[in-house]
Design a protein around this motif. Structure first.
Motif, PDB file in Angstrom:
ATOM      1  N   ASN A  39     -22.304 -23.129   8.127  1.00  0.00           N
ATOM      2  CA  ASN A  39     -21.073 -21.786   8.380  1.00  0.00           C
ATOM      3  C   ASN A  39     -21.232 -21.005   8.911  1.00  0.00           C
ATOM      4  O   ASN A  39     -20.274 -19.556   8.397  1.00  0.00           O
ATOM      5  N   CYS A  40     -21.916 -20.386   8.881  1.00  0.00           N
ATOM      6  CA  CYS A  40     -22.666 -18.511   9.460  1.00  0.00           C
ATOM      7  C   CYS A  40     -21.397 -18.206  10.764  1.00  0.00           C
ATOM      8  O   CYS A  40     -20.829 -19.002  11.118  1.00  0.00           O
ATOM      9  N   SER A  41     -21.348 -17.031  11.278  1.00  0.00           N
ATOM     10  CA  SER A  41     -20.100 -16.672  11.682  1.00  0.00           C
ATOM     11  C   SER A  41     -20.569 -17.260  13.368  1.00  0.00           C
ATOM     12  O   SER A  41     -19.563 -17.297  14.104  1.00  0.00           O
ATOM     13  N   VAL A  42     -21.509 -17.370  13.802  1.00  0.00           N
ATOM     14  CA  VAL A  42     -22.130 -17.536  15.090  1.00  0.00           C
ATOM     15  C   VAL A  42     -21.767 -19.054  14.921  1.00  0.00           C
ATOM     16  O   VAL A  42     -21.308 -19.968  15.918  1.00  0.00           O
ATOM     17  N   CYS A  43     -22.504 -19.993  14.028  1.00  0.00           N
ATOM     18  CA  CYS A  43     -22.497 -21.440  14.013  1.00  0.00           C
ATOM     19  C   CYS A  43     -21.623 -21.958  13.931  1.00  0.00           C
ATOM     20  O   CYS A  43     -20.466 -22.735  14.476  1.00  0.00           O
ATOM     21  N   SER A  44     -20.079 -21.404  13.716  1.00  0.00           N
ATOM     22  CA  SER A  44     -18.955 -21.469  13.185  1.00  0.00           C
ATOM     23  C   SER A  44     -17.739 -21.155  14.386  1.00  0.00           C
ATOM     24  O   SER A  44     -16.871 -22.385  14.666  1.00  0.00           O
ATOM     25  N   LYS A  45     -18.228 -20.234  15.016  1.00  0.00           N
ATOM     26  CA  LYS A  45     -17.066 -20.100  16.528  1.00  0.00           C
ATOM     27  C   LYS A  45     -17.785 -21.315  17.256  1.00  0.00           C
ATOM     28  O   LYS A  45     -16.948 -21.052  17.913  1.00  0.00           O
ATOM     29  N   MET A  46     -19.220 -21.535  17.187  1.00  0.00           N
ATOM     30  CA  MET A  46     -19.344 -22.276  18.286  1.00  0.00           C
ATOM     31  C   MET A  46     -19.808 -23.840  17.658  1.00  0.00           C
ATOM     32  O   MET A  46     -19.948 -25.149  18.884  1.00  0.00           O
ATOM     33  N   ARG A  47     -19.390 -24.369  16.116  1.00  0.00           N
ATOM     34  CA  ARG A  47     -19.227 -25.587  16.231  1.00  0.00           C
ATOM     35  C   ARG A  47     -20.481 -26.224  15.823  1.00  0.00           C
ATOM     36  O   ARG A  47     -20.937 -27.228  16.304  1.00  0.00           O
ATOM     37  N   PHE A  48     -21.213 -25.527  15.736  1.00  0.00           N
ATOM     38  CA  PHE A  48     -22.983 -25.736  15.456  1.00  0.00           C
ATOM     39  C   PHE A  48     -23.175 -26.874  15.062  1.00  0.00           C
ATOM     40  O   PHE A  48     -23.111 -27.153  13.642  1.00  0.00           O
ATOM     41  N   TRP A  49     -23.864 -27.885  15.891  1.00  0.00           N
ATOM     42  CA  TRP A  49     -24.438 -29.380  14.818  1.00  0.00           C
ATOM     43  C   TRP A  49     -25.811 -29.729  15.794  1.00  0.00           C
ATOM     44  O   TRP A  49     -25.376 -30.376  17.192  1.00  0.00           O
ATOM     45  N   ALA A  50     -26.389 -29.488  14.586  1.00  0.00           N
ATOM     46  CA  ALA A  50     -27.851 -29.655  15.491  1.00  0.00           C
ATOM     47  C   ALA A  50     -28.715 -31.195  14.542  1.00  0.00           C
ATOM     48  O   ALA A  50     -28.736 -31.221  13.441  1.00  0.00           O
ATOM     49  N   VAL A  51     -29.846 -30.758  14.897  1.00  0.00           N
ATOM     50  CA  VAL A  51     -31.166 -31.704  14.993  1.00  0.00           C
ATOM     51  C   VAL A  51     -31.981 -31.132  14.221  1.00  0.00           C
ATOM     52  O   VAL A  51     -32.445 -30.186  15.628  1.00  0.00           O
ATOM     53  N   ARG A  68     -30.797 -18.056  29.074  1.00  0.00           N
ATOM     54  CA  ARG A  68     -29.649 -16.461  28.111  1.00  0.00           C
ATOM     55  C   ARG A  68     -30.137 -16.743  26.340  1.00  0.00           C
ATOM     56  O   ARG A  68     -30.202 -17.618  25.665  1.00  0.00           O
ATOM     57  N   GLU A  69     -30.159 -16.313  25.697  1.00  0.00           N
ATOM     58  CA  GLU A  69     -30.600 -16.452  24.005  1.00  0.00           C
ATOM     59  C   GLU A  69     -30.159 -14.797  23.777  1.00  0.00           C
ATOM     60  O   GLU A  69     -29.597 -13.635  24.146  1.00  0.00           O
ATOM     61  N   TYR A  70     -29.102 -15.472  22.722  1.00  0.00           N
ATOM     62  CA  TYR A  70     -28.315 -14.378  21.738  1.00  0.00           C
ATOM     63  C   TYR A  70     -29.155 -14.256  20.416  1.00  0.00           C
ATOM     64  O   TYR A  70     -29.282 -15.324  19.605  1.00  0.00           O
ATOM     65  N   ARG A  71     -29.121 -13.276  19.771  1.00  0.00           N
ATOM     66  CA  ARG A  71     -29.724 -13.337  18.824  1.00  0.00           C
ATOM     67  C   ARG A  71     -28.796 -12.075  18.035  1.00  0.00           C
ATOM     68  O   ARG A  71     -28.349 -11.375  18.165  1.00  0.00           O
ATOM     69  N   PHE A  72     -28.717 -12.519  16.721  1.00  0.00           N
ATOM     70  CA  PHE A  72     -27.626 -11.603  15.757  1.00  0.00           C
ATOM     71  C   PHE A  72     -27.943 -10.765  14.249  1.00  0.00           C
ATOM     72  O   PHE A  72     -29.211 -11.891  13.285  1.00  0.00           O
ATOM     73  N   HIS A  73     -27.541 -10.535  13.674  1.00  0.00           N
ATOM     74  CA  HIS A  73     -27.701  -9.851  12.423  1.00  0.00           C
ATOM     75  C   HIS A  73     -29.267  -9.775  11.843  1.00  0.00           C
ATOM     76  O   HIS A  73     -29.368  -8.788  12.520  1.00  0.00           O
ATOM     77  N   THR A  74     -29.756 -10.805  11.625  1.00  0.00           N
ATOM     78  CA  THR A  74     -31.570 -10.464  11.192  1.00  0.00           C
ATOM     79  C   THR A  74     -32.428 -10.324  12.352  1.00  0.00           C
ATOM     80  O   THR A  74     -33.241  -9.733  12.267  1.00  0.00           O
ATOM     81  N   HIS A  75     -31.848 -10.637  13.330  1.00  0.00           N
ATOM     82  CA  HIS A  75     -31.986 -11.504  14.875  1.00  0.00           C
ATOM     83  C   HIS A  75     -33.565 -12.129  14.387  1.00  0.00           C
ATOM     84  O   HIS A  75     -34.706 -12.319  15.386  1.00  0.00           O
ATOM     85  N   GLY A  86     -22.845 -21.771  29.763  1.00  0.00           N
ATOM     86  CA  GLY A  86     -22.920 -21.275  29.148  1.00  0.00           C
ATOM     87  C   GLY A  86     -23.116 -22.948  27.327  1.00  0.00           C
ATOM     88  O   GLY A  86     -22.426 -22.295  26.799  1.00  0.00           O
ATOM     89  N   ILE A  87     -23.329 -22.890  27.921  1.00  0.00           N
ATOM     90  CA  ILE A  87     -23.497 -24.640  26.936  1.00  0.00           C
ATOM     91  C   ILE A  87     -24.624 -23.641  25.839  1.00  0.00           C
ATOM     92  O   ILE A  87     -25.792 -23.930  26.603  1.00  0.00           O
ATOM     93  N   ASN A  88     -24.866 -24.231  24.644  1.00  0.00           N
ATOM     94  CA  ASN A  88     -25.945 -23.919  23.953  1.00  0.00           C
ATOM     95  C   ASN A  88     -26.563 -25.291  23.824  1.00  0.00           C
ATOM     96  O   ASN A  88     -25.595 -25.985  23.906  1.00  0.00           O
ATOM     97  N   VAL A  89     -27.532 -25.303  24.247  1.00  0.00           N
ATOM     98  CA  VAL A  89     -29.273 -26.410  23.716  1.00  0.00           C
ATOM     99  C   VAL A  89     -29.740 -26.391  22.715  1.00  0.00           C
ATOM    100  O   VAL A  89     -29.608 -27.731  22.136  1.00  0.00           O
ATOM    101  N   PHE A  90     -30.105 -25.514  22.244  1.00  0.00           N
ATOM    102  CA  PHE A  90     -30.874 -24.983  21.204  1.00  0.00           C
ATOM    103  C   PHE A  90     -30.876 -23.975  20.533  1.00  0.00           C
ATOM    104  O   PHE A  90     -30.464 -23.046  21.014  1.00  0.00           O
TER     105      PHE A  90
END
Length: 142
Positions: A39-51, A68-75, A86-90
């Motif tokens: 539920n962090c800010s970036v995971c919530s926005k992209m509805r991140f569901w991962a294994v 491309r890579e996106y890092r935020f907060h603590t990086h 634009g699809i987040n793959v991992f």
């Protein structure tokens, strides 16, 4: 999906890609270990569901230059997405509990049977409050 006799029978190799096909990968996944929603800010926005898997269980087959890579907060964690569609793959990162990891987005897996995904346990993480070992109070939106 293919089973490899050198691994436990619950581990299977799945293939994934972005939407436009520029990025392709394969990953050895044990769905019995479960999936993760945060539920962090970036995971919530992209509805991140991962294994989550070990880095050695992931192989990028095509598209390194498209990523491309996106890092935020603590990086600490790198959210990798296709620069074209634009699809987040991992996501890559390191956890104090389990060390280096790759979190493959289940939506980018091309040959994961829906019934296998629905049968996999889901662990919810309260990343918004940096409580990585507990679930948030509300999970319905994740």
């Amino acid at each position: 999906m293919s089973l490899d006799s050198a691994r436990p029978p619950c581990v299977a190799t799945f293939h994934g890609s972005c939407h436009c096909g520029a990025v392709h990968y394969e990953a050895d996944i044990d769905l019995a270990t479960g999936t993760v929603k945060c539920n962090c800010s970036v995971c919530s926005k992209m509805r991140f569901w991962a294994v989550v898997i070990a880095p050695t269980a992931f192989r990028l087959l095509q598209g390194h230059d498209a990523l491309r890579e996106y890092r935020f907060h603590t990086h600490r964690d790198g959210h990798n997405f296709c620069g074209t569609c634009g699809i987040n793959v991992f996501t890559t990162g390191a956890s104090p509990r389990s060390g280096p990891f790759i979190a493959v987005t289940v939506a980018s897996l091309d040959d994961l049977p829906l019934d296998a995904l629905m049968a996999a346990p889901v662990r919810h993480i309260d990343g918004r409050n940096d409580h990585w070992d507990t679930a948030p109070a509300e999970i319905r939106h994740l």
